[in-house]
Design an enzyme around this catalytic site. Structure first.
Site, mmCIF file in Angstrom:
data_model
loop_
_atom_site.group_PDB
_atom_site.id
_atom_site.type_symbol
_atom_site.label_atom_id
_atom_site.label_comp_id
_atom_site.label_asym_id
_atom_site.label_seq_id
_atom_site.Cartn_x
_atom_site.Cartn_y
_atom_site.Cartn_z
ATOM 1 N NE ARG A 19 -2.124 -1.341 3.484
ATOM 2 C CZ ARG A 19 -2.371 -0.904 4.717
ATOM 3 N NH1 ARG A 19 -3.410 -0.146 4.968
ATOM 4 N NH2 ARG A 19 -1.574 -1.226 5.715
ATOM 5 C CG ASN A 37 -3.976 -4.280 4.055
ATOM 6 O OD1 ASN A 37 -3.469 -4.313 2.943
ATOM 7 N ND2 ASN A 37 -3.246 -4.191 5.154
#
Length: 90
Positions: A19, A37
């Site tokens: 990320r 997530n």
């Protein structure tokens, strides 16, 4: 042309800096949206911006992530709505 894409990234993609790497690349390309997530172990990315920049981000996700193992990237292209002012990590 501006576009929006919804990505679902599967593989060994959580807990490996994916990320943050996507955030850095998206920001450098002027892309807005987010990376998050999901409970099933995948990562969701929504990206808005220039279509060519988004394609470059997708290529980076598929090939440029050193610590992640990306098995699949599902792409769903959508009409640009301009919903995001920056790129965030959730």
């Amino acid at each position: 042309m501006k576009k929006t894409v919804h990505l679902r990234i599967t593989g060994h993609v959580q807990g490996v800096g994916l990320r943050y790497s996507v955030y850095q690349k998206a920001t450098s390309l002027g892309i807005t949206g987010y990376a998050e997530n999901l409970y099933d172990g995948s990562v969701e990315v929504v990206a808005e911006g220039d279509e060519e920049s988004i394609k470059e981000l997708i290529h980076f996700i598929k090939t440029g992530l050193r610590w992640a193992r990306v098995d699949n990237v599902e792409e769903r292209w959508l009409e640009y709505k301009g919903q995001y002012k920056d790129f965030r990590i959730y």
